[in-house]
Design a protein around this motif. Sequence first.
Motif, short mmCIF file in Angstrom:
data_model
loop_
_atom_site.label_atom_id
_atom_site.label_comp_id
_atom_site.label_asym_id
_atom_site.label_seq_id
_atom_site.Cartn_x
_atom_site.Cartn_y
_atom_site.Cartn_z
N ILE A 90 0.85 -1.20 0.00
CA ILE A 90 0.00 0.00 0.00
C ILE A 90 0.89 1.25 0.00
O ILE A 90 0.61 2.21 -0.72
CB ILE A 90 -0.92 0.01 1.25
N ALA A 91 1.97 1.24 0.80
CA ALA A 91 2.85 2.42 0.86
C ALA A 91 3.43 2.73 -0.52
O ALA A 91 3.53 3.90 -0.91
CB ALA A 91 3.97 2.19 1.87
N GLN A 92 3.81 1.70 -1.28
CA GLN A 92 4.34 1.94 -2.63
C GLN A 92 3.24 2.49 -3.56
O GLN A 92 3.50 3.37 -4.38
CB GLN A 92 4.89 0.64 -3.22
N ALA A 93 2.01 1.98 -3.40
CA ALA A 93 0.91 2.45 -4.25
C ALA A 93 0.63 3.93 -3.96
O ALA A 93 0.39 4.72 -4.89
CB ALA A 93 -0.34 1.61 -4.02
N GLN A 94 0.70 4.28 -2.68
CA GLN A 94 0.47 5.69 -2.32
C GLN A 94 1.58 6.57 -2.89
O GLN A 94 1.33 7.65 -3.42
CB GLN A 94 0.39 5.84 -0.80
N ALA A 95 2.83 6.08 -2.80
CA ALA A 95 3.97 6.85 -3.33
C ALA A 95 3.80 7.05 -4.84
O ALA A 95 4.02 8.14 -5.37
CB ALA A 95 5.29 6.15 -3.02
N LEU A 96 3.37 5.98 -5.54
CA LEU A 96 3.18 6.08 -6.99
C LEU A 96 2.06 7.08 -7.31
O LEU A 96 2.22 7.93 -8.20
CB LEU A 96 2.85 4.70 -7.59
N ASP A 97 0.96 6.99 -6.60
CA ASP A 97 -0.16 7.93 -6.84
C ASP A 97 0.31 9.37 -6.68
O ASP A 97 -0.04 10.24 -7.47
CB ASP A 97 -1.33 7.65 -5.87
N GLN A 98 1.11 9.60 -5.62
CA GLN A 98 1.59 10.98 -5.38
C GLN A 98 2.51 11.45 -6.49
O GLN A 98 2.38 12.57 -6.97
CB GLN A 98 2.32 11.05 -4.04
N GLU A 99 3.43 10.56 -6.89
CA GLU A 99 4.38 10.92 -7.98
C GLU A 99 3.61 11.25 -9.25
O GLU A 99 3.91 12.23 -9.93
CB GLU A 99 5.33 9.77 -8.28
N LEU A 100 2.61 10.40 -9.59
CA LEU A 100 1.85 10.62 -10.82
C LEU A 100 1.04 11.91 -10.72
O LEU A 100 0.97 12.68 -11.66
CB LEU A 100 0.93 9.42 -11.12
N GLU A 101 0.46 12.12 -9.55
CA GLU A 101 -0.35 13.33 -9.37
C GLU A 101 0.50 14.59 -9.59
O GLU A 101 0.04 15.56 -10.18
CB GLU A 101 -0.94 13.33 -7.96
N SER A 102 1.76 14.49 -9.13
CA SER A 102 2.63 15.67 -9.24
C SER A 102 2.95 16.03 -10.70
O SER A 102 3.38 17.13 -10.99
CB SER A 102 3.93 15.45 -8.45
N ILE A 103 2.73 15.05 -11.62
CA ILE A 103 2.92 15.39 -13.04
C ILE A 103 1.57 15.39 -13.78
O ILE A 103 1.51 15.27 -15.01
CB ILE A 103 3.95 14.45 -13.73
N GLY A 104 0.51 15.48 -13.00
CA GLY A 104 -0.84 15.58 -13.59
C GLY A 104 -1.33 14.30 -14.22
O GLY A 104 -2.16 14.31 -15.13
N LYS A 105 -0.83 13.15 -13.72
CA LYS A 105 -1.23 11.86 -14.30
C LYS A 105 -1.81 10.96 -13.20
O LYS A 105 -1.81 11.33 -12.02
CB LYS A 105 -0.01 11.16 -14.91
N ALA A 106 -2.27 9.77 -13.61
CA ALA A 106 -2.79 8.79 -12.65
C ALA A 106 -2.65 7.40 -13.25
O ALA A 106 -2.42 7.29 -14.47
CB ALA A 106 -4.26 9.08 -12.37
N VAL A 107 -2.78 6.38 -12.42
CA VAL A 107 -2.77 5.01 -12.96
C VAL A 107 -4.02 4.88 -13.83
O VAL A 107 -5.13 5.17 -13.38
CB VAL A 107 -2.81 3.97 -11.81
#
Length: 219
Positions: A90-107
């Motif tokens: 879950i911690a990795q999924a949250q980190a990925l969501d945050q990283e993607l959000e910071s570039i205006g993207k999402a899974v």
Amino acid sequence: MYIVLLGPPGSGKGTQGQMLSTKLNIPHLSTGDLFREILDNPKHELYESLQVIKEGKLVSDDVVNKVVGGSLRDPRFEDGIIFDGYPRTIAQAQALDQELESIGKAVDVVIDIHVTKEVLLGRLLGRRSCPNCKRIFHVSQGISECPDCQITLIQRPDDNEETILERFDEYQTKTAPLQEYYRQSRTNYIVIKVFESSRTADSVQQEVWDRLYGLGLVK
Ligand code: AP5
Ligand code: MG
């Protein structure tokens, strides 16, 4: 497009990821492959922290984020990434969501491959791969050399029964909760059930493609 491939060891994340990558022309990023490359270099600063892989345990979130973090800003990945083996907690999924959000993207979509444990064990014990291009094979194909690289195929050191069982346990306790995580976040979620051992990788890929098409993600 950002695709997350989810599924237990041997479910076909690498096989399907490589096929999808060719079809979509989007790079395939396998954290397992990245870690195995580091394990080939005892001088690498993360070499010691990756030793847990030999016991079938997950690498710590800090180390994983160190290796994967930043890839999203790499120009090679500007059209998206097919993530194979990441996120796994879950911690990795949250980190990925945050990283993607910071570039205006999402899974864009999670592809969750379900396969019975008996089939998985047979697949992993018979898996062989190319040490150079990482292409995946199975002994049942009767191929001992990579057709592209002309190098002898190898067996992964973590593909022994004891380590495989530990990897299954790690998947159940730490990675399976991601199913609920992504469902709650309303991310597009595809479940592919591969319960017949006769089901070929090509037929699985066709189903993946049809489901992506159904979601309007491919043409
Ligand atoms: P990783 O390399 O990701 O291993 P894994 O998750 O255990 O998954 P596998 O690579 O074993 O299986 P796969 O689903 O890719 O199946 P494949 O396509 O090869 O990770 C290794 C280790 O690194 C982990 O244990 C952990 O320690 C660490 N790690 C990695 N990422 C991490 C993270 N994010 N966080 C923490 N730790 C991390 O297929 C298997 C076999 O089946 C092949 O022989 C293939 O030819 C065959 N096959 C595939 N599909 C079919 C089909 N439909 N029919 C018949 N045969 C098939
Ligand atoms: Mg793999």
